[in-house]
Design a protein around this motif. Structure first.
Motif, mmCIF file in Angstrom:
data_model
loop_
_atom_site.group_PDB
_atom_site.id
_atom_site.type_symbol
_atom_site.label_atom_id
_atom_site.label_comp_id
_atom_site.label_asym_id
_atom_site.label_seq_id
_atom_site.Cartn_x
_atom_site.Cartn_y
_atom_site.Cartn_z
ATOM 1 N N SER A 68 -32.504 29.533 -21.037
ATOM 2 C CA SER A 68 -33.040 30.673 -21.793
ATOM 3 C C SER A 68 -32.038 31.819 -21.841
ATOM 4 O O SER A 68 -31.846 32.445 -22.895
ATOM 5 C CB SER A 68 -34.351 31.150 -21.158
ATOM 6 O OG SER A 68 -35.313 30.112 -21.152
ATOM 7 N N PHE A 92 -29.317 30.811 -24.277
ATOM 8 C CA PHE A 92 -29.733 30.916 -25.683
ATOM 9 C C PHE A 92 -29.686 32.362 -26.160
ATOM 10 O O PHE A 92 -29.148 32.658 -27.227
ATOM 11 C CB PHE A 92 -31.149 30.348 -25.847
ATOM 12 C CG PHE A 92 -31.663 30.449 -27.251
ATOM 13 C CD1 PHE A 92 -31.297 29.516 -28.206
ATOM 14 C CD2 PHE A 92 -32.501 31.482 -27.631
ATOM 15 C CE1 PHE A 92 -31.759 29.607 -29.502
ATOM 16 C CE2 PHE A 92 -32.970 31.590 -28.926
ATOM 17 C CZ PHE A 92 -32.597 30.645 -29.862
ATOM 18 N N LEU A 111 -32.607 24.095 -27.382
ATOM 19 C CA LEU A 111 -32.097 25.469 -27.348
ATOM 20 C C LEU A 111 -30.620 25.538 -27.721
ATOM 21 O O LEU A 111 -30.209 26.367 -28.538
ATOM 22 C CB LEU A 111 -32.327 26.077 -25.961
ATOM 23 C CG LEU A 111 -33.784 26.348 -25.575
ATOM 24 C CD1 LEU A 111 -33.873 26.915 -24.163
ATOM 25 C CD2 LEU A 111 -34.434 27.305 -26.561
#
Length: 205
Positions: free
Chosen positions: A73, A76, A162
């Motif tokens: 995350s 990304f 992602l």
């Protein structure tokens, strides 16, 4: 999960008017954004390393899974919002217009005539990391599937999704949002086939 809507319209716009002055500087080989270059690779490489060594690092599957998802995350968000803009002058995002229609926007910094502001070294680091890591995640996905590691499939699929989303977005920025990637690939393969055909004919005659 990040998804694309093939029905959404796209548009090309210039990248940050405030950076027009920087576009007049010639392209250099040195790394001008070392921190951005470091974190461009740090999160994505760390996620792969933790995945490969998770059984040695910790016996808790949940702890490893959460750590990998957090790294993915962070990667990304960092690549999409920071490193792409600084290292190669590209940016993409989704916006909703006044009619409530979702719209994908792909930006590319407009360099001054005869000069470019992108560092050659940073550009190589950016594209190398952007392309290589999703390929590794695809390999890991097949490995998890064939070795029946079902519990890891969700993690590797998230890695593919992602990092693949960032790769797709920046490729669209690079080649132009109004160009169809499928037609580009088809045209390239067709030209290669034609070259091989023409090169083979004299030998046969």
């Amino acid at each position: 999960m990040f998804t694309y809507d093939s029905n959404d319209e796209t548009e090309d716009v210039s990248l940050f008017d405030a950076e027009d002055e920087g576009s007049r500087k010639p392209k250099k080989k040195k790394i001008r954004h070392p921190i951005a270059s470091f974190f461009h690779l740090f999160f994505r490489v760390s996620a792969i390393v933790v995945y490969l060594l998770c059984e040695l690092i910790s016996s808790s599957f949940i702890a490893c899974m959460v750590s990998i998802i957090l790294l993915l995350s962070c990667d990304f968000w960092t690549v999409k919002n920071i490193t792409g803009r600084l290292m190669v002058g590209l940016r993409w995002w989704n916006q909703v217009d006044d009619d409530g229609k979702s719209q994908w926007v792909y930006e590319s910094r407009k360099a001054a005539q005869g000069s470019k502001s992108v560092s050659e070294a940073e550009s190589r680091i950016f594209w190398l990391g952007l392309i290589t890591c999703p390929i590794i995640w695809v390999i890991l996905a097949f490995s998890a599937l064939f070795s029946f590691k079902v519990k890891w499939l969700a993690v590797v699929i998230m890695g593919v999704t992602l990092q693949g989303a960032n790769l797709y977005g920046y490729v669209k920025c690079k080649v132009g949002s109004r160009k169809n990637l499928t037609s580009i690939a088809t045209s390239y393969l067709g030209s290669q086939f034609l070259k091989q055909t023409l090169a083979r004919d004299p030998a046969e005659s």
